[in-house]
Design an enzyme around this catalytic site. Structure first.
Site, PDB file in Angstrom:
ATOM      1  N   GLU A 258       0.863  -1.182   0.000  1.00 25.04           N
ATOM      2  CA  GLU A 258       0.000   0.000   0.000  1.00 25.04           C
ATOM      3  C   GLU A 258       0.896   1.228   0.000  1.00 25.04           C
ATOM      4  O   GLU A 258       1.993   1.206   0.557  1.00 25.04           O
ATOM      5  CB  GLU A 258      -0.870   0.036   1.260  1.00 25.04           C
ATOM      6  CG  GLU A 258      -1.971  -0.987   1.273  1.00 25.04           C
ATOM      7  CD  GLU A 258      -2.798  -0.934   2.561  1.00 25.04           C
ATOM      8  OE1 GLU A 258      -2.475  -0.116   3.450  1.00 25.04           O
ATOM      9  OE2 GLU A 258      -3.751  -1.711   2.662  1.00 25.04           O
ATOM     10  N   TYR A 266      -0.511   1.560  -8.217  1.00 23.28           N
ATOM     11  CA  TYR A 266       0.733   1.524  -8.990  1.00 23.28           C
ATOM     12  C   TYR A 266       1.070   0.087  -9.360  1.00 23.28           C
ATOM     13  O   TYR A 266       0.956  -0.819  -8.538  1.00 23.28           O
ATOM     14  CB  TYR A 266       1.897   2.101  -8.175  1.00 23.28           C
ATOM     15  CG  TYR A 266       3.241   1.833  -8.816  1.00 23.28           C
ATOM     16  CD1 TYR A 266       3.721   2.645  -9.848  1.00 23.28           C
ATOM     17  CD2 TYR A 266       4.005   0.738  -8.428  1.00 23.28           C
ATOM     18  CE1 TYR A 266       4.931   2.362 -10.470  1.00 23.28           C
ATOM     19  CE2 TYR A 266       5.214   0.452  -9.055  1.00 23.28           C
ATOM     20  CZ  TYR A 266       5.668   1.269 -10.071  1.00 23.28           C
ATOM     21  OH  TYR A 266       6.859   0.984 -10.693  1.00 23.28           O
ATOM     22  N   PHE A 335       2.977  -4.093  -6.508  1.00 18.60           N
ATOM     23  CA  PHE A 335       1.660  -3.436  -6.573  1.00 18.60           C
ATOM     24  C   PHE A 335       1.549  -2.528  -5.363  1.00 18.60           C
ATOM     25  O   PHE A 335       1.886  -2.933  -4.246  1.00 18.60           O
ATOM     26  CB  PHE A 335       0.511  -4.457  -6.497  1.00 18.60           C
ATOM     27  CG  PHE A 335       0.318  -5.300  -7.729  1.00 18.60           C
ATOM     28  CD1 PHE A 335       0.812  -4.911  -8.960  1.00 18.60           C
ATOM     29  CD2 PHE A 335      -0.393  -6.496  -7.637  1.00 18.60           C
ATOM     30  CE1 PHE A 335       0.622  -5.697 -10.093  1.00 18.60           C
ATOM     31  CE2 PHE A 335      -0.591  -7.292  -8.755  1.00 18.60           C
ATOM     32  CZ  PHE A 335      -0.087  -6.904  -9.988  1.00 18.60           C
ATOM     33  N   GLU A 336       1.066  -1.325  -5.582  1.00 20.84           N
ATOM     34  CA  GLU A 336       0.840  -0.402  -4.466  1.00 20.84           C
ATOM     35  C   GLU A 336      -0.564   0.144  -4.617  1.00 20.84           C
ATOM     36  O   GLU A 336      -0.917   0.675  -5.671  1.00 20.84           O
ATOM     37  CB  GLU A 336       1.810   0.795  -4.535  1.00 20.84           C
ATOM     38  CG  GLU A 336       3.277   0.439  -4.560  1.00 20.84           C
ATOM     39  CD  GLU A 336       3.905   0.398  -3.179  1.00 20.84           C
ATOM     40  OE1 GLU A 336       3.219   0.730  -2.190  1.00 20.84           O
ATOM     41  OE2 GLU A 336       5.082   0.014  -3.102  1.00 20.84           O
ATOM     42  N   VAL A 337      -1.359   0.027  -3.554  1.00 19.07           N
ATOM     43  CA  VAL A 337      -2.697   0.626  -3.613  1.00 19.07           C
ATOM     44  C   VAL A 337      -2.763   1.755  -2.589  1.00 19.07           C
ATOM     45  O   VAL A 337      -2.176   1.647  -1.502  1.00 19.07           O
ATOM     46  CB  VAL A 337      -3.801  -0.439  -3.347  1.00 19.07           C
ATOM     47  CG1 VAL A 337      -3.755  -0.971  -1.921  1.00 19.07           C
ATOM     48  CG2 VAL A 337      -5.185   0.128  -3.667  1.00 19.07           C
TER      49      VAL A 337
END
Ligand SMILES: [Zn+2]
Length: 885
Positions: A258, A266, A335-337
């Site tokens: 995150e 991302y 992955f970035e949320v």
């Protein structure tokens, strides 16, 4: 998707949580919008049915996550769950392997067949018959909590879905789900979010729910960022994960994270070239990453979720979970949320809800499996090509072998060897005793690493210096050479066959001993072994008196006397309260437990140098160390100092909250550590108390900006070098004229940021190994890791500058010319006398990420030997008159 809809979804999820029959369907349609409820096997419970609450309405504890995966393993022959290890807080580290029941019966054979992908000596495999391996890893940062919730849903989907597409995925792939990369951090965070939740959900970012208390749940037990530990493997979670990684060599590996609440989503590709490593084939970035990105984009487009790529984050070094696979023939992706940190939080894109963040991760997770299976052969062929090209790249590389080792430090040499073997690196014994680059290497105590091997790229990363970069903006460190971090002697050879012996299969089993058996006079232990400081604390805790030699000497049996260096421990038998038999038993036990060799002597008369009764052999007081922790202190540095004391030295350490400092009885401590931080909450009285304790004989150890703080508070009479180019503006005389009236047309100026920061690079310093802070080191060449801008001026007392950066100090990593000038010839470690006490000032963090062993020795010396440090005042020492100015 607009905010109000997101909020609506979330309230609906909460409402349906009250009625057990409905939610399975509601949750399924929210998290798997394309799927028919009828296409799930009803024998497999949804996470909601198992846990009793809808995913996204509560933070799921690690034991519940493990229990759910155990349940999937129990009810489905698609799933097998394994325990890889246990954390410091006794939580299991598990991984679920999900594939068809047929593949489940055959996992060992599949691993065997896939060896042809990473061993170029084997004939090329039949790619059509091999599964692609997809590893989905969640929650390496424990407080980026949506990921582990998404893991439950993804595991459910892959286990329960009866759709033809899912069945095809499972036939063509083996999916491994690591739901909890950081179990201890996860629970620290989830307990915080759960105990602070409220109804209606407070969305104010400053609400307690969204502001975790120090140190937060990002890191593991020792506040280690496990997503920086893939190369150095200092933590048990990393070592267990690495062993599992090499069972499969995953083709696609995702690390779910995150970012800040204002972020969208991302995924890679990252910024071309500048964030990429030149060792990696371009196909990794330009073909594999780009292929996958299409699937991620489609999945998020379907949800209406915003995202971005190509701008930031790091593919440069193999220290991350999303980069290490790139160095092993796979593709690793971050992955970035944008995070809700709590159940719902306001951001610039509206209110971000926990279910929404989970939903995005579920979508990209499923897209990963889809993308990997649809282009399976691309990924399999890439891996074989990658390892084949490793050999041809190595052929072009000038260095053919690295020789490393320190005959006087078997423990550290073996520690480094162990890390190499954990990376599946081919290592050989040294064929014969040799002197290379003016360093001597002894057979049995040094090793050879050939570069011509499939793991060439990891070998290169572990040993080589890097000083050219595409850009000056970095996400993290730019120097990660482990060889320098260990401080072992290393030589680069242009001829691999020169010194190579048999291949090493396993780390050496080191054993301790007492050479010469029981003595009625004394036992000696050289300080050069990494475990000698640990042996000292064990001796003291067993009630023995230990002395340390401030000068070298030659002692032992007349026929073959031995040289003992600075810092040698002397255990005089008659000085003990225990009888000689019992002293021998304790010394023997400690030698075995710490794998160190004591030498027994029968006389105090040395063949050369000082005798054992010399004034220069001084009793070491038992260390009582304290470390200030909590708000304002740098949690990583706290964790590292704590790790050194606990894991490296076996030393009990009092961790005192800064807020409790005022009531701490300082007289009980021999040394106090201030890591980098702002100590503004220490009031005048606290400062005065600290100053008095130092004056009375205490040893204060300060790191980075804590060193600046003690100088500014006048606790020591040392000086800082003021950065020549402080702040954003260039204030040099040359620039001043130009600045007026000038303008810039590059509004987004982040590109400039890197030139001022020191992202983390490696420098050479000269260390005084006759100073107690340098005891045990066998070379004056000291590699220092620097990621801060504390610049210490060399002390005016010529004995006080223990370590000084050389005139041309940069070894590896990026630094701006202005910063490099500032570092050159500045002090790295200063010991400053203050009354009867002293302050040991480190310009840097000597314990950096637990693997900077070369300088953590200095920190250990400061903790254990600091109280004995009575600095001589040289001719240039500051006089009373000068001090007045
Ligand atoms: Zn993260």
């Amino acid at each position: 998707m607009n905010t109000s809809f997101r909020r609506a979804c979330f309230s609906a999820a909460l409402l349906v949580g009250l009625a057990q029959a409905v939610p399975a369907v509601a949750q399924t349609s929210y998290f798997f919008p394309g799927a028919q409820a009828s296409s799930f096997d009803p024998k497999v419970p949804t996470p909601e049915q198992f846990l009793g609450y809808p995913i996204g309405s509560h933070y799921t504890r690690t034991d519940q996550i493990v229990a759910y995966l155990r349940e999937l393993d129990r009810v489905s022959d698609r799933v097998s769950l394994r325990v890889l290890g246990t954390t410091f807080e006794e939580r299991p580290q598990v991984v679920a392997t999900i594939t068809t029941p047929e593949n489940q019966q055959n996992l060992a054979q599949l691993q065997q067949d896939r060896r042809a992908l990473h061993d170029p000596k084997l004939p090329a495999p039949n790619y059509g018959k091999l599964p692609v391996v997809v590893s989905l890893n969640f929650g390496v940062h424990g407080n980026e909590s949506s990921s582990s919730e998404a893991a439950l849903l993804l595991a459910y989907y892959l286990t329960a879905s009866t759709s033809p597409e899912t069945q095809q995925w499972l036939q063509q792939s083996v999916v491994t789900v690591d739901p909890l990369e950081n179990p201890d951090g996860r629970d620290r965070a989830s307990h915080w979010f759960d105990q602070n939740k409220s109804w209606p959900n407070p969305t104010d970012p400053l609400d307690r729910e969204h502001t975790e208390a120090w140190p937060g749940g990002r890191t593991n037990h020792f506040y280690t960022d496990l997503n920086r530990d893939w190369l150095s493997l200092t933590q048990p979670e990393s070592r267990a994960r690495m062993a599992f990684f090499h069972e499969w060599y995953p083709n696609v590996m995702i690390d779910f994270h995150e970012m800040g609440t204002n972020g969208t989503y991302y995924f890679e590709p990252s910024k071309p070239h500048s964030t990429e490593n030149d060792l990696i084939p371009r196909a990794t970035y330009e073909v594999l990453n780009v292929h996958m990105a299409k699937y991620f984009a489609k999945a998020l487009d379907n949800l209406g979720s915003l995202y971005w790529t190509k701008e930031q984050f790091d593919n440069l070094s193999p220290i991350y979970g999303s980069t290490y696979p790139d160095f092993e023939g796979g593709v690793g992706i971050t992955f970035e949320v944008g995070s809700s940190r709590g159940l719902a939080q306001e951001g610039t894109n509206g209110v971000v809800t926990f279910p929404f963040t989970i939903r995005n991760h579920v979508a990209t997770g499923l897209a990963t499996v889809r993308g990997a299976v649809e282009e399976k052969e691309l990924y399999l062929r890439h891996q074989r090509d990658f390892f084949t090209s490793a050999l041809s790249e190595a052929k072009k590389f000038t260095t053919k072998a690295y020789v490393f080792g320190n005959a006087q430090d078997a423990t550290l040499t073996n520690k480094f060897l162990t890390v190499l073997l954990q990376h599946k690196i081919e290592v050989h014994e040294l064929g014969k005793n040799v002197t290379l680059d003016k360093q001597s290497f002894e057979q049995g105590k040094a090793y050879v690493v050939p570069t011509a091997q499939p793991q060439y790229r990891i070998v290169n990363s572990l040993f080589e210096e890097l000083t050219t970069f595409h850009d000056s903006v970095f996400y993290d460190v730019t120097g990660w050479s482990q060889a320098h971090a260990y401080g072992l002697a290393v030589s680069k050879q242009k001829n691999a066959n020169l010194v190579q012996g048999a291949a090493v299969q396993a780390p050496k089993k080191l054993t301790g001993e007492v050479r010469g058996g029981q003595s009625s006079y004394a036992y000696l232990l050289p300080w050069s072994d990494y475990n000698a400081p640990r042996a000292l604390t064990a001796l003291q805790r067993a009630g023995l008196v230990a002395k340390v030699s401030f000068k070298p000497f030659r002692a032992g049996p007349a026929d073959h006397p031995v040289d003992f260096g600075y810092g040698t421990l002397v255990i005089p038998v008659a000085a003990q309260k225990q009888p000689a038999d019992s002293v021998f038993q304790v010394v023997s036990r400690i030698s075995r437990q710490n794998q160190v060799a004591f030498t027994s002597v029968t006389t105090g008369f040395s063949v050369g140098g000082i005798d054992l009764g010399s004034n220069n052999v001084r009793t070491v007081p038992e260390a009582q160390a304290a470390l200030l922790v909590g708000n304002g202190t740098n949690a990583s540095e706290v964790g590292e100092a704590w790790f050194v004391a606990s894991q490296q030295l076996g030393l009990p350490l009092s961790r005192i909250e800064v807020s409790n400092f005022g009531r701490a009885p300082l007289a009980r401590y021999t040394s106090i550590v201030l890591v980098g931080g702002t100590y503004t909450s220490l009031d005048k009285a606290a400062l005065e108390k600290l100053r008095r304790w130092v004056q009375d004989g205490g040893t204060l150890i300060t790191l980075k900006n804590a060193s600046e703080w003690v100088i500014k508070q006048g606790i020591v009479k040392e000086k800082l070098l003021v950065p020549a180019n402080a702040g954003w503006a260039d204030t040099t005389a040359a620039a001043k004229g130009k600045a007026t009236g000038s303008r810039r047309a590059d509004f987004v100026q982040q590109e400039q940021e890197g030139t001022r920061a020191i992202a983390g690079s490696i420098y050479l310093a000269d260390i005084d190994i006759t100073n107690p802070i340098g005891f045990g080191l066998t070379s004056r060449r000291l590699y220092v890791f620097r990621n801060g801008t504390t610049f210490l001026r060399p002390s005016r007392n010529p004995y006080a500058t223990v370590a000084q950066y050389t005139a041309k100090p940069l070894v590896s990593g990026y630094v701006s010319q202005a910063n490099l000038r500032q570092i050159s010839n500045s002090a790295a470690v200063v010991v400053s006398k203050a009354g009867a006490g002293r302050v040991v000032l480190f310009a840097d963090d000597p314990n950096f990420r637990h693997y900077w062993h070369g300088t953590s020795r200095l920190f250990a010396n400061a903790l254990l030997l600091g109280p004995l440090l009575n600095l001589p005042e040289g001719p240039a020492a500051i006089s009373a008159e000068e001090e007045a100015h």
